[in-house]
Design a protein around this motif. Structure first.
Motif, PDB file in Angstrom:
ATOM      1  N   ALA A  41      35.066  46.211  46.085  1.00 56.03           N
ATOM      2  CA  ALA A  41      35.443  47.214  47.084  1.00 56.03           C
ATOM      3  C   ALA A  41      36.801  46.928  47.707  1.00 56.03           C
ATOM      4  CB  ALA A  41      34.363  47.282  48.166  1.00 56.03           C
ATOM      5  N   ALA A  42      37.276  45.676  47.650  1.00 55.51           N
ATOM      6  CA  ALA A  42      38.567  45.328  48.260  1.00 55.51           C
ATOM      7  C   ALA A  42      39.711  45.375  47.265  1.00 55.51           C
ATOM      8  CB  ALA A  42      38.475  43.933  48.878  1.00 55.51           C
ATOM      9  N   SER A  43      39.465  45.752  46.036  1.00 58.90           N
ATOM     10  CA  SER A  43      40.517  45.749  45.011  1.00 58.90           C
ATOM     11  C   SER A  43      41.371  47.004  45.118  1.00 58.90           C
ATOM     12  CB  SER A  43      39.897  45.669  43.613  1.00 58.90           C
ATOM     13  OG  SER A  43      39.140  44.486  43.462  1.00 58.90           O
ATOM     14  N   VAL A  44      42.671  46.793  45.293  1.00 60.32           N
ATOM     15  CA  VAL A  44      43.591  47.933  45.402  1.00 60.32           C
ATOM     16  C   VAL A  44      44.757  47.814  44.422  1.00 60.32           C
ATOM     17  CG1 VAL A  44      43.027  48.460  47.804  1.00 60.32           C
ATOM     18  CG2 VAL A  44      44.835  46.794  47.286  1.00 60.32           C
ATOM     19  N   VAL A  80      40.179  41.114  39.299  1.00 56.87           N
ATOM     20  CA  VAL A  80      40.104  40.073  38.272  1.00 56.87           C
ATOM     21  C   VAL A  80      40.607  40.643  36.954  1.00 56.87           C
ATOM     22  CG1 VAL A  80      38.497  38.715  36.887  1.00 56.87           C
ATOM     23  CG2 VAL A  80      38.236  38.794  39.368  1.00 56.87           C
ATOM     24  N   ASN A  81      41.521  39.920  36.329  1.00 54.50           N
ATOM     25  CA  ASN A  81      42.046  40.306  35.022  1.00 54.50           C
ATOM     26  C   ASN A  81      41.965  39.091  34.104  1.00 54.50           C
ATOM     27  OD1 ASN A  81      43.539  43.098  35.636  1.00 54.50           O
ATOM     28  ND2 ASN A  81      43.942  41.697  37.327  1.00 54.50           N
ATOM     29  N   LEU A  82      41.135  39.176  33.082  1.00 57.03           N
ATOM     30  CA  LEU A  82      40.911  38.039  32.195  1.00 57.03           C
ATOM     31  C   LEU A  82      41.220  38.444  30.761  1.00 57.03           C
ATOM     32  CD1 LEU A  82      37.518  36.895  33.741  1.00 57.03           C
ATOM     33  CD2 LEU A  82      39.737  35.792  34.060  1.00 57.03           C
ATOM     34  N   TRP A  84      34.964  34.280  38.747  1.00 58.15           N
ATOM     35  CA  TRP A  84      35.740  35.499  38.929  1.00 58.15           C
ATOM     36  C   TRP A  84      36.491  35.446  40.263  1.00 58.15           C
ATOM     37  CZ3 TRP A  84      32.639  40.378  36.967  1.00 58.15           C
ATOM     38  CH2 TRP A  84      32.535  40.291  35.567  1.00 58.15           C
ATOM     39  N   ARG A  85      37.754  35.108  40.148  1.00 62.90           N
ATOM     40  CA  ARG A  85      38.624  35.013  41.313  1.00 62.90           C
ATOM     41  C   ARG A  85      39.869  35.856  41.060  1.00 62.90           C
ATOM     42  NH1 ARG A  85      37.431  30.967  44.736  1.00 62.90           N
ATOM     43  NH2 ARG A  85      39.582  30.723  45.460  1.00 62.90           N
ATOM     44  N   THR A  86      40.317  36.528  42.097  1.00 64.66           N
ATOM     45  CA  THR A  86      41.511  37.352  41.974  1.00 64.66           C
ATOM     46  C   THR A  86      42.756  36.472  42.052  1.00 64.66           C
ATOM     47  OG1 THR A  86      41.815  37.735  44.333  1.00 64.66           O
ATOM     48  CG2 THR A  86      40.254  39.169  43.187  1.00 64.66           C
ATOM     49  N   ALA A  87      43.927  37.088  41.819  1.00 61.77           N
ATOM     50  CA  ALA A  87      45.180  36.347  41.873  1.00 61.77           C
ATOM     51  C   ALA A  87      45.605  36.041  43.298  1.00 61.77           C
ATOM     52  CB  ALA A  87      46.269  37.152  41.160  1.00 61.77           C
ATOM     53  N   GLN A  88      44.895  36.551  44.305  1.00 57.62           N
ATOM     54  CA  GLN A  88      45.338  36.391  45.697  1.00 57.62           C
ATOM     55  C   GLN A  88      45.330  34.959  46.229  1.00 57.62           C
ATOM     56  OE1 GLN A  88      42.703  39.364  47.318  1.00 57.62           O
ATOM     57  NE2 GLN A  88      44.364  40.853  47.539  1.00 57.62           N
TER      58      GLN A  88
END
Length: 830
Positions: free
Chosen positions: A59-62, A68-70, A88-92
């Motif tokens: 829900a917080a992905s903008v 997550v991009n793998l 699963w971790r974002t680049a942030q």
């Protein structure tokens, strides 16, 4: 992160049987958590490896950084991919909210053909037997290994004041841990257990933690100790991968995965009650722990215990829970790291030595008959005075031989012998794409000399002979030979070199590499004065090696102090490197404050100018984000204001950086910015001198550099290990080792470095051709034909096979022989 609530496999809907696949949902109908996995099964019907991308949004992905991009490399044939959700971790970075997933996309990289997808589904992760204690140490929000409980700072079971560490590589168990940890206190039921501790911090970038002395106690009783002398640690830990070759059985788990994290297994008989694990060491790195597994371990019966060899120096019988954990680690590792498909090397009936005239890959070479090999080797190789050349062969053994006898007689004539340095290849797994997940056996690494050469059936060895022709060498035919004796079989081949009565012009453009000192020197020598001496000696060693190879350009390993800089620059000038040298690291190592950077730079610039040494080109930026352009511009202009003679340089990898061309004297450009001949002209029109960097095909640094009009070429990187130099999976990128991990201690280098040197020879032959073309018709015609044939677009040039570059040079060499033969005949008849 929530644990698993799945009762079993949960299929996901498919839209057709091809990529892309898209799922969008407002609510999450699956109670997935960190103990679960996403599994994708499919088939790659093509002969080439393809890149598949999984995207997951919550829900917080903008944007890109908040999802997550793998990426995964998919070899031809059926495949299974497994993604641990706790990873699963974002680049942030932040952990993806698994209870608030909004999208799952599965698609191909740009331009890649569609793959077949059979099914994708959620699956529960690891379940451990009752009575098992499984603890994954790290920050509270760090990835957690499936089936394990997080143990984070603030937990009363932890002793001391530990600091969490999170690394970019490894599974969720070993990539994070606690540093400066005194110990762990647990309440454990009475019983016999197998205790497994993951004690090694995997490191990051060029850094690998290096505690030389540490130990572990359980209830004050020593159970394990590791003690190293620094040089022993260097050989047995840091350089351990040198002795592990990828062929004939390239198992990525055995070679790379199993040793990661440094698992230690100990058997305990615990009376029940408190169990305290104490870490003892003299540094925070010595008291590091990533994971604890306390597995019920009944007395051995010979049936229930599971043997394991992978990753251990001795035979270990594993408890049921331990075996499950290691099996899960192995599964996750092998379903992330894809082994590139390759056909096994042929095994000849007899020992074989095959010339390689066209730079073909070693695994593509079929052993040739002795008669054919003799015919090929008898053809003279043309060379000019003052030049360098490579002679290459493939050795195919019919049987293993730990100590073959290789004798090489350098070519000679009339008492003049040509200098010859032999190298043989070793096989290691590498990442062909720097940040990809494909692993491939490669014999890029060459060992200087013949000592230590071994032969194995099915493992071809590349033999490379680097020959230097003195400027004073008499013209004529030079004869030498190779003799290889293995298991009572002898093969011999002649070495024939014809030195032409001409001397090539010196290299006129800087072509070379970026160099850094071996990072371990500063770890093994804490005393500043001996360290400074060792760093200086290592740098001198690197420069002398590169100069002997005829490398003409350089971004040297510059110290931060003025005297050290002056010494390196003086050595480089004395060895003949073409100025300016690129100062790649100093500005960034003088901190992030522009005012301080400018002051530090100005003091060095003034002192170096006063010394009379050639000027440095100061690297201001390296592939900058577009948002940083105003700050870079301000600094560049202030440097120019303080010293109008300054040479400013920058690395361009995006068309949006074009505004910075006005702020540099040297623009290093790569394919991301544009590396076509028209791009070079665009850089020149902006008033900057264009150099290429990191184009990736070393031989193209000759003919393509000439065709494009660029004025220099630098290749990254002479020495950039990511943690362990022989583990390509332990960092964000692969290891880059044109010079090998050591300096003078062990002469190893990459085959690509020798090909880069041959590209310089290509440039020298082209310069000779341009001189001849001024007054010789055949030379002018060949020059024009090469202008027409050599691509002016990089995309076309990089697709050319290596034999094309070799053929073009041979055409120039053959012309030179004809012209000199005609001249000699004319002189003798007059």
């Amino acid at each position: 992160m929530a644990a698993s609530h799945l009762a079993g496999l949960v299929p996901l809907p498919l839209t057709g049987d091809k990529t892309p696949q898209r799922l969008t949902f407002d609510t999450v109908p699956w109670p997935v958590g960190g103990d679960d996995e996403l599994v994708i099964e499919g088939h790659n019907p093509y002969s080439q490896t393809q890149t598949l991308i999984l995207r997951a949004d919550d829900a917080a992905s903008v944007n890109y950084r908040s999802r997550v991009n793998l990426e995964r490399a998919i070899a031809p044939g059926p495949f299974t991919l497994r993604f641990a959700l706790s990873d699963w971790r974002t680049a942030q970075p932040r952990a993806l909210a698994l209870d608030k997933l909004t999208k799952l996309y599965l698609f191909m990289a740009d331009g890649a053909p569609q793959l077949t997808i059979h099914r994708w589904y959620w699956e529960p992760g690891l379940t451990l037997p009752t009575g098992t204690v499984a603890l994954d140490l790290g920050a509270a929000d760090a990835p957690r290994f499936t089936g394990f409980e997080t143990l984070a700072p603030g937990d009363p079971r932890l002793l001391g004041h530990p600091t969490p560490i999170l690394r970019p590589s490894g599974d969720a168990l070993i990539r994070d841990g606690l540093r400066n940890l005194d110990g762990v206190r647990l309440e454990v039921a009475k019983g016999r257990y197998q205790l497994t501790l993951w004690l090694d911090d995997p490191g990051e970038w060029e850094y690998l933690p290096h505690p030389f002395e540490r130990s572990v106690l359980v209830n004050d009783e020593p159970i394990w100790a590791g003690q190293w002398q620094p040089q022993e640690w260097l050989r047995q830990r840091y350089l351990a991968g040198q002795s592990r070759e990828a062929l004939p059985n390239p198992d990525p788990w055995l070679l790379l995965g199993a040793p990661q994290g440094g698992p230690v297994h100990v058997t305990l008989n615990h009376p029940g009650g408190p169990l305290t694990i104490t870490l003892v060491g003299h540094s925070p790195d010595a008291k590091y722990l990533a994971g604890v597994l306390l597995a019920p371990y009944p007395a051995p019966t010979g049936q229930a215990d599971t043997p394991v060899v992978a990753g251990h120096q001795r035979h270990v019988m594993l408890a049921n829970a331990t075996a499950r954990v290691l099996a899960k680690q192995r599964q996750l590792f092998l379903e992330k790291w894809t082994l590139a498909p390759s056909r096994p090397a042929p095994i000849p009936e007899k020992l074989s030595l095959t010339p390689i005239p066209d730079a073909a890959l070693t695994l593509q070479i079929t052993p040739t008959s002795p008669a054919h090999a003799l015919q090929q080797a008898s053809q003279p190789v043309l060379a000019a005075r003052g030049s360098q050349l490579l002679l290459e062969f493939a050795i195919h053994a019919a049987t293993d031989d730990p100590a073959p006898l290789l004798v090489i007689k350098p070519p000679e004539t009339a008492g003049t012998r040509l200098a010859l340095t032999p190298y043989y290849s070793q096989w290691h797994l590498v990442r062909p794409q720097a940040s990809g997940t494909l692993l491939a056996p490669s014999d890029q690494e060459l060992v200087e000399g013949v000592a230590g050469l071994t032969l194995r059936a099915g493992v071809p060895r590349r033999l490379v002979l680097h020959v230097t022709i003195p400027r004073s060498a008499p013209a004529g035919r030079y004869q030498g030979n190779i003799q290889l004796l293995s298991q009572q079989q002898l093969v011999q081949l002649p070495l024939t070199i014809e030195v032409l009565p001409l001397t090539l012009p010196a290299a006129s453009k800087p072509v070379g590499i970026y160099v850094e000192a071996p990072p371990y020197l500063s770890w093994l020598t804490p005393d500043p004065k001996p360290l400074q001496q060792q760093l200086a000696a290592a740098s001198r060693c690197d420069l002398e090696r590169l100069a002997r190879l005829g490398i003409s350009g350089l971004s040297p390993a510059l110290p931060q102090d003025e005297a050290g800089m002056r010494d390196i620059m003086g050595e480089a000038a004395g060895l003949g490197f073409i100025p300016p040298l690129l100062a790649y690291t100093p500005l960034k190592r003088w901190g992030g404050d522009p005012a301080s950077q400018l002051d530090q730079w100005q003091r060095r610039q003034q002192a170096l100018t006063a010394s009379g040494l050639p000027p440095l080109a100061w690297s201001l930026f390296d592939e900058p984000d577009l948002a940083t352009l105003p700050a870079i511009t301000a600094m560049a202009r202030e440097m120019k204001r303080r010293d109008p003679a300054v040479i400013r340089a920058g690395h361009f990898n995006h068309p949006g950086q074009v505004a910075l061309l006005a702020e540099v004297e040297i623009a290093l450009i790569n394919a991301g910015f544009g590396a076509d001949k028209v791009d070079v002209a665009r850089v020149k029109a902006a008033g900057a001198t264009p150099w290429f960097y990191n184009l990736g095909t070393p031989r193209a640094a000759g003919f393509y550099l000439w065709q494009s009009g660029a004025e220099g070429y630098l290749q990254w990187h002479g020495r950039m290990p990511t943690a362990l130099p022989y583990d390509p999976t332990d960092g964000r990128e692969s290891d880059f080792m044109l010079l090998g991990p050591q300096a003078c201690e062990a002469h190893r280098l990459s085959h690509d470095l020798l090909l880069l040197q041959q590209a310089i020879e290509d440039l020298r032959w082209l310069a000779w051709l341009e001189q001849e073309a001024r007054y010789q018709v055949d030379a002018a015609l060949l020059l024009q034909r090469l202008r027409d044939q050599v691509p002016s677009r990089w995309q076309l040039a990089e697709q050319l096979p290596a034999r094309t570059w070799i053929q073009w040079r041979q055409e120039i060499e053959q012309l030179a022989k004809r012209l000199k033969t005609l001249q000699t005949g004319a002189n003798s008849s007059s």
